[in-house]
Every structure is written in C-alpha cells, then in structure tokens.
Write a protein that holds these residues in place. Structure first.
Motif, PDB file in Angstrom:
ATOM      1  N   CYS A   5       3.530   0.441  37.823  1.00 52.54           N
ATOM      2  CA  CYS A   5       4.145  -0.886  37.744  1.00 52.54           C
ATOM      3  C   CYS A   5       5.656  -0.747  37.967  1.00 52.54           C
ATOM      4  CB  CYS A   5       3.875  -1.487  36.367  1.00 52.54           C
ATOM      5  SG  CYS A   5       4.679  -3.065  36.071  1.00 52.54           S
ATOM      6  N   CYS A   8       7.483  -1.785  34.391  1.00 47.97           N
ATOM      7  CA  CYS A   8       7.379  -1.025  33.142  1.00 47.97           C
ATOM      8  C   CYS A   8       6.941   0.429  33.356  1.00 47.97           C
ATOM      9  CB  CYS A   8       6.429  -1.726  32.180  1.00 47.97           C
ATOM     10  SG  CYS A   8       4.704  -1.571  32.662  1.00 47.97           S
ATOM     11  N   CYS A  33       1.690  -4.306  36.681  1.00 49.34           N
ATOM     12  CA  CYS A  33       0.510  -4.104  35.841  1.00 49.34           C
ATOM     13  C   CYS A  33       0.074  -5.470  35.304  1.00 49.34           C
ATOM     14  CB  CYS A  33       0.843  -3.139  34.701  1.00 49.34           C
ATOM     15  SG  CYS A  33       1.901  -3.847  33.433  1.00 49.34           S
ATOM     16  N   CYS A  36       2.521  -7.064  32.701  1.00 48.82           N
ATOM     17  CA  CYS A  36       3.761  -7.641  33.242  1.00 48.82           C
ATOM     18  C   CYS A  36       3.455  -8.894  34.052  1.00 48.82           C
ATOM     19  CB  CYS A  36       4.505  -6.628  34.094  1.00 48.82           C
ATOM     20  SG  CYS A  36       5.268  -5.328  33.101  1.00 48.82           S
TER      21      CYS A  36
HETATM   22 ZN   LIG Z   1       4.134  -3.408  33.903  1.00 44.08          ZN
END
Ligand SMILES: [Zn+2]
Ligand SMILES: [Zn+2]
Length: 227
Positions: A5, A8, A33, A36
């Motif tokens: 991601c 993150c 992801c 998120c």
């Molecule tokens: Zn993420």
C-alpha cells in the motif's frame, strides 16, 4: 500480484471490493490496501448533474453561480469527495511531495477515463511550483493512463488557489495561456480537461475561457479526481 500500500506500506492481499461490484470488474493492480481505501468516499448518487458534487440531484450552488456568469453547456465529472482522508492524501502528495502517491488512484482513474474522449489536456502547475516540488502533481495522477497534451501554460500567481478563501478564489483573474505548439488539438470535436481537485470551478472555467479565446468551438468536458 502482491504489492504494498502506497499510504501505509502494508502488504496488499486482494479482497473483493465494493468498488469492483460497482464497476463490474476486478481491479488488476492495487496501490491501496482495503483499510486505507475505505477511508476515501467515492461519489455515488445523489450528486449534482452538472459537476458531480455529492449531496443532491439538484444543480449545486457553484453550478448556479457559473450559469449566472453566462457559462452554458459545461459538464464535469469526479470520482471522490474531499473528505479528511483525501485532505491527508493531498498533503502528503502535494505539500510533502511524495511522488509514489501518484499511483494511489490509478486503477479507478483508468476505469473512468476509458469512457472519456481525447485529447486530454491537464491543468499544469506554475513554473515556481514545479521547481519546488520537482514534479507536476496533476500530470503525475494521469500520466500513463491517457495521452496528455500540455496545451495550457500556468502563469505565476501571487498565491496558489489552495491558499485562498472561496471569494478570493472566485475573483482570481485568468492564469492560463494556450501553448500555440498544440494548435492542432483545436480541430478536435471534443476536448477533456483534467484536474486533481475541483473546488469552486474557478480553475476549470479559466481553462475553458482560455480554450474559447484561442478560438476553440467544440465541446469541452472536464474531469477531476476530487469534487
Ligand atoms: Zn494502506
Ligand atoms: Zn454542480
């Protein structure tokens, strides 16, 4: 395909997403992801029929304002709303200049832009922004998705639109020039203008004015990631 991601750094494990049900297709490469991604709010009905602003099927106040200014027949589309997650995203992408974040929404932009027509001209940063950030954020979002024509030149302004309040934004004088190198696009029956965020519409309407003043008589539509 596994990837991390961009927000993150978690490894992305594919799960079927509501978005894929919405568009009826699986996303091939993901950059966000699920955790998120769910922080962002996709524009779904009801929204303004003219500019895509979420909230009502009625034409929004901004669109009424532009119509009162004499603008007719404009049509804008957008994918996401400007919520706190989007605010943070643009802070990291534009203010801190994290270039990897340009990829975050690529799968969604790909789906959407497939349905829009070239030529695609994008809203560029001014030269001083370019020099500070070393990349053009709007170009970054759309590059590699559709062929981009850099037909607009952004003139230097005292402050960016983002630093102004609503009234100041609306009153900002024209800040685009048409690049005569791209005269041939003026023959196209339709031109699509691309931007990152549509706030008051001031930027898009300056871009439209710039094309009209250059003599363009075809249809103009516009699109932004965020409304
Ligand atoms: Zn993420
Ligand atoms: Zn509207």
């Amino acid at each position: 395909m596994t990837s991390k991601c961009v927000l993150c750094q978690q490894l992305i494990i594919h799960e079927f997403r509501p978005w894929e049900i919405f568009i009826g297709k699986q996303i091939d490469q993901e950059y966000l992801c699920p955790r998120c991604f769910q922080e962002f709010q996709a524009i779904n009905q009801p929204y303004c029929p003219t500019c895509g602003r979420l909230g009502s099927f009625q034409q929004c106040q901004d669109c009424q304002y532009w119509q009162a200014q004499g603008y007719r027949g404009f049509y804008h589309q957008a994918l996401f709303t400007y919520n706190p997650a989007m605010h943070d995203y643009f802070k990291r992408y534009k203010r801190y200049g994290d270039y990897r974040l340009r990829l975050a929404f690529q799968p969604y932009l790909k789906q959407k832009l497939r349905k829009l027509e070239p030529p695609f001209i994008f809203v560029p940063s001014s030269q001083n922004h370019w020099q500070r950030r070393l990349f053009d954020p709007v170009m970054g979002l759309f590059e590699g998705i559709v062929p981009l024509t850099p037909a607009l030149i952004k003139l230097a302004t005292d402050r960016s639109q983002a630093q102004k309040n609503r009234q100041e934004r609306l009153q900002t004088p024209q800040f685009f020039n048409f690049n005569p190198q791209f005269q041939t696009i003026l023959q196209a029956p339709r031109i699509t203008i691309l931007d990152d965020i549509y706030t008051t519409g001031r930027t898009i309407f300056h871009a439209i004015d710039c094309l009209r003043q250059t003599g363009y008589r075809g249809q103009i539509q516009s699109f932004s990631l965020v409304r």
